[in-house]
Design an enzyme around this catalytic site. Structure first.
Site, PDB file in Angstrom:
ATOM      1  N   ASN A 190       8.597  16.243  -2.234  1.00  0.00           N
ATOM      2  CA  ASN A 190       7.385  16.777  -1.596  1.00  0.00           C
ATOM      3  C   ASN A 190       7.797  17.528  -0.326  1.00  0.00           C
ATOM      4  O   ASN A 190       8.228  16.904   0.646  1.00  0.00           O
ATOM      5  CB  ASN A 190       6.446  15.610  -1.275  1.00  0.00           C
ATOM      6  CG  ASN A 190       5.148  16.053  -0.611  1.00  0.00           C
ATOM      7  OD1 ASN A 190       5.031  17.183  -0.162  1.00  0.00           O
ATOM      8  ND2 ASN A 190       4.192  15.146  -0.528  1.00  0.00           N
ATOM      9  N   CYS A 223      -0.085  18.941   3.833  1.00  0.00           N
ATOM     10  CA  CYS A 223       0.372  19.406   2.514  1.00  0.00           C
ATOM     11  C   CYS A 223      -0.536  20.481   1.926  1.00  0.00           C
ATOM     12  O   CYS A 223      -0.146  21.187   1.000  1.00  0.00           O
ATOM     13  CB  CYS A 223       0.481  18.241   1.552  1.00  0.00           C
ATOM     14  SG  CYS A 223       1.745  17.081   2.070  1.00  0.00           S
ATOM     15  N   HIS A 245       0.456  21.550  -5.499  1.00  0.00           N
ATOM     16  CA  HIS A 245       1.293  20.924  -4.470  1.00  0.00           C
ATOM     17  C   HIS A 245       2.086  19.808  -5.148  1.00  0.00           C
ATOM     18  O   HIS A 245       1.541  19.049  -5.950  1.00  0.00           O
ATOM     19  CB  HIS A 245       0.410  20.360  -3.355  1.00  0.00           C
ATOM     20  CG  HIS A 245       1.172  19.444  -2.443  1.00  0.00           C
ATOM     21  ND1 HIS A 245       2.367  19.821  -1.873  1.00  0.00           N
ATOM     22  CD2 HIS A 245       0.929  18.164  -2.034  1.00  0.00           C
ATOM     23  CE1 HIS A 245       2.818  18.816  -1.130  1.00  0.00           C
ATOM     24  NE2 HIS A 245       1.972  17.804  -1.221  1.00  0.00           N
TER      25      HIS A 245
HETATM   26  N1  ACO Z   1      11.689   1.658  -4.295  1.00  0.00           N
HETATM   27  C1  ACO Z   1      11.423   0.506  -4.889  1.00  0.00           C
HETATM   28  N2  ACO Z   1      10.257  -0.145  -4.731  1.00  0.00           N
HETATM   29  C2  ACO Z   1       9.345   0.430  -3.932  1.00  0.00           C
HETATM   30  C3  ACO Z   1       9.567   1.654  -3.276  1.00  0.00           C
HETATM   31  C4  ACO Z   1      10.812   2.259  -3.473  1.00  0.00           C
HETATM   32  N3  ACO Z   1      11.145   3.423  -2.907  1.00  0.00           N
HETATM   33  N4  ACO Z   1       8.468   1.959  -2.556  1.00  0.00           N
HETATM   34  C5  ACO Z   1       7.579   0.992  -2.745  1.00  0.00           C
HETATM   35  N5  ACO Z   1       8.106   0.049  -3.574  1.00  0.00           N
HETATM   36  C6  ACO Z   1       7.483  -1.179  -4.074  1.00  0.00           C
HETATM   37  C7  ACO Z   1       6.375  -1.656  -3.169  1.00  0.00           C
HETATM   38  O1  ACO Z   1       6.901  -2.408  -2.100  1.00  0.00           O
HETATM   39  C8  ACO Z   1       5.568  -2.482  -4.123  1.00  0.00           C
HETATM   40  O2  ACO Z   1       6.199  -3.728  -4.260  1.00  0.00           O
HETATM   41  P1  ACO Z   1       5.323  -5.093  -4.370  1.00  0.00           P
HETATM   42  O3  ACO Z   1       4.528  -4.908  -5.641  1.00  0.00           O
HETATM   43  O4  ACO Z   1       6.377  -6.134  -4.454  1.00  0.00           O
HETATM   44  O5  ACO Z   1       4.480  -5.093  -3.155  1.00  0.00           O
HETATM   45  C9  ACO Z   1       5.708  -1.761  -5.459  1.00  0.00           C
HETATM   46  O6  ACO Z   1       6.857  -0.910  -5.303  1.00  0.00           O
HETATM   47  C10 ACO Z   1       4.514  -0.922  -5.830  1.00  0.00           C
HETATM   48  O7  ACO Z   1       4.109  -0.166  -4.689  1.00  0.00           O
HETATM   49  P2  ACO Z   1       2.910   0.840  -4.747  1.00  0.00           P
HETATM   50  O8  ACO Z   1       2.782   1.509  -3.417  1.00  0.00           O
HETATM   51  O9  ACO Z   1       1.704   0.164  -5.295  1.00  0.00           O
HETATM   52  O10 ACO Z   1       3.458   1.862  -5.858  1.00  0.00           O
HETATM   53  P3  ACO Z   1       2.720   3.067  -6.526  1.00  0.00           P
HETATM   54  O11 ACO Z   1       2.798   2.966  -7.983  1.00  0.00           O
HETATM   55  O12 ACO Z   1       1.369   3.350  -5.907  1.00  0.00           O
HETATM   56  O13 ACO Z   1       3.687   4.287  -6.114  1.00  0.00           O
HETATM   57  C11 ACO Z   1       3.728   6.066  -4.509  1.00  0.00           C
HETATM   58  C12 ACO Z   1       3.894   4.571  -4.744  1.00  0.00           C
HETATM   59  C13 ACO Z   1       4.822   6.796  -5.259  1.00  0.00           C
HETATM   60  C14 ACO Z   1       3.860   6.345  -3.014  1.00  0.00           C
HETATM   61  C15 ACO Z   1       2.341   6.554  -5.017  1.00  0.00           C
HETATM   62  O14 ACO Z   1       1.343   5.702  -4.551  1.00  0.00           O
HETATM   63  C16 ACO Z   1       2.029   7.956  -4.615  1.00  0.00           C
HETATM   64  O15 ACO Z   1       2.673   8.901  -5.020  1.00  0.00           O
HETATM   65  N6  ACO Z   1       0.946   8.145  -3.820  1.00  0.00           N
HETATM   66  C17 ACO Z   1       0.522   9.457  -3.392  1.00  0.00           C
HETATM   67  C18 ACO Z   1       1.515  10.003  -2.435  1.00  0.00           C
HETATM   68  C19 ACO Z   1       1.181  11.381  -2.036  1.00  0.00           C
HETATM   69  O16 ACO Z   1       0.583  12.120  -2.748  1.00  0.00           O
HETATM   70  N7  ACO Z   1       1.642  11.704  -0.853  1.00  0.00           N
HETATM   71  C20 ACO Z   1       1.581  12.992  -0.353  1.00  0.00           C
HETATM   72  C21 ACO Z   1       0.252  13.408   0.121  1.00  0.00           C
HETATM   73  S1  ACO Z   1       0.369  14.896   0.842  1.00  0.00           S
HETATM   74  C22 ACO Z   1       0.714  14.875   2.518  1.00  0.00           C
HETATM   75  O17 ACO Z   1      -0.087  15.319   3.270  1.00  0.00           O
HETATM   76  C23 ACO Z   1       1.976  14.335   3.051  1.00  0.00           C
END
Ligand code: ACO
Length: 325
Positions: free
Chosen positions: A282, A115, A252
């Site tokens: 993304n 990314c 990004h």
């Molecule tokens: N729909 C519904 N529920 C979901 C989903 C979904 N799509 N995905 C995860 N959940 C659930 C999980 O299972 C979890 O449930 P549980 O509490 O029963 O275990 C709950 O939601 C919370 O999950 P978390 O992973 O803790 O949620 P968080 O608030 O951290 O959000 C997210 C997740 C959006 C992925 C966030 O952590 C994020 O954006 N992280 C950074 C991602 C990023 O920047 N990625 C790109 C990097 S760049 C690259 O090189 C690709």
């Protein structure tokens, strides 16, 4: 003292036609529009058609950037494509784009920094121009992340989309002050110890497959906010500017909450942040040049504006750049 600067003279973007909404994903996955919007800011994404490859998206973005710059393809000295989803392991996607643009001179190669790929490519291009190795460089970020997603994994598949963006850089002499036009500074970093937090579980040398994206989302989020704030401070110091001088932050687009948190940490009003994640999701290395193209072409980015770009990706790799438009 006269300094060679890399001026952005044109921008272009390209998105595949097919729009996939959160509701459409929720028909097949245990997720919902409200969860995705609240946690990420994403409402929809574009997905490449069967037979539509990263090079196709890259070529279209490249053509748009050349047109907006008024530069002919055969005047380009170097084409750099930032991608983690190349058409083939080799040859590079950049050489395919070069051929399809009808370019028969100069050089072309890919850069892989996930990314952060576009920021890494921008920095490499700027160094080619500063060292008089090139005068005109087409820098493209292009991805088809839909091809490396595990569509049964709701925690990753809802986050990404396909697309491409490009900028045309031309050498221009500046006075060596922050008032110069062009790229004023770039800073790049990597920390390979954190590579297991965001990776693809396949590869040519390991599994002989492309693999699927895996991520420890919460940890990536935590590191992203800290590292991006640090590198933004570092690049502004290198450019001899303050956060108050920034007209636009073009980050990004990984998560709206990361965008907001980074802007808050440098005390930048949210109105100065270019946001496309709601419509593009993304798009990895494509997200910054797509956002630049959108904001340049709708007139938000104006000559003399200070534009700050920053990104972090798997590796981890992260970086930032300051451009005077
Ligand atoms: N729909 C519904 N529920 C979901 C989903 C979904 N799509 N995905 C995860 N959940 C659930 C999980 O299972 C979890 O449930 P549980 O509490 O029963 O275990 C709950 O939601 C919370 O999950 P978390 O992973 O803790 O949620 P968080 O608030 O951290 O959000 C997210 C997740 C959006 C992925 C966030 O952590 C994020 O954006 N992280 C950074 C991602 C990023 O920047 N990625 C790109 C990097 S760049 C690259 O090189 C690709």
């Amino acid at each position: 003292m006269s300094v060679r600067r890399s001026r952005v003279v044109g921008c272009g973007g390209y998105l595949p036609q097919r729009v996939v909404t959160n509701d459409e994903l929720a028909e097949k996955l245990d997720t919902s529009d409200s969860w995705i919007v609240a946690r990420t800011g994403i409402r929809e994404r574009r997905i490449a058609a069967d037979g539509e490859y990263t090079s196709d998206l890259a070529r279209e973005a490249g053509v748009a950037a050349l047109e907006s710059a008024g530069v002919s393809a055969n005047d380009v000295d170097l084409i750099i494509v930032a991608t983690s989803t190349p058409d083939q392991t080799f040859p590079s996607t950049a050489t395919k784009v070069q051929a399809e643009l009808g370019v028969t001179r100069g050089a072309a190669f890919d850069i892989q920094a996930v990314c952060a790929g576009f920021v890494f490519a921008l920095s490499v291009a700027d160094n080619f121009i500063r060292t008089e190795s090139a005068d005109r460089i087409l820098v493209i970020g292009a991805e088809t992340f839909s091809r490396i997603l595990d569509w049964e994994d709701r925690s990753t598949s809802v986050l990404f989309g396909d697309g491409a963006g490009a900028v045309m850089l031309c050498a221009e002499n500046g006075a060596g002050t922050p008032k110069d036009h062009g790229i004023l500074a770039t800073c790049l970093h990597s920390d390979g110890r954190l590579r297991d937090l965001l990776y693809v579980d396949g590869g040519v040398s390991t599994t002989q497959t492309a693999g699927h994206l895996r991520m420890v989302g919460r940890e990536v989020f935590r590191h992203a906010v800290v590292r991006l704030s640090e590198v933004v401070g570092e690049v502004l110091r290198a450019a001899e500017l303050d956060a108050g001088d920034v007209d636009w932050l073009v980050p990004h687009q990984a998560n709206k909450r990361i965008l907001d948190a980074t802007a808050r940490r440098i005390q930048l009003p949210l109105e100065k942040v270019i946001v496309t994640i709601d419509r593009h999701a993304n798009t990895s290395a494509a997200s910054i040049p797509l956002a630049l193209a959108e904001a340049a072409n709708d007139g938000r980015l104006k000559p003399d504006h200070v534009v700050l770009v920053e990104a972090m990706g798997g590796g981890f790799v992260w970086g930032a750049g300051v451009i005077r438009w």
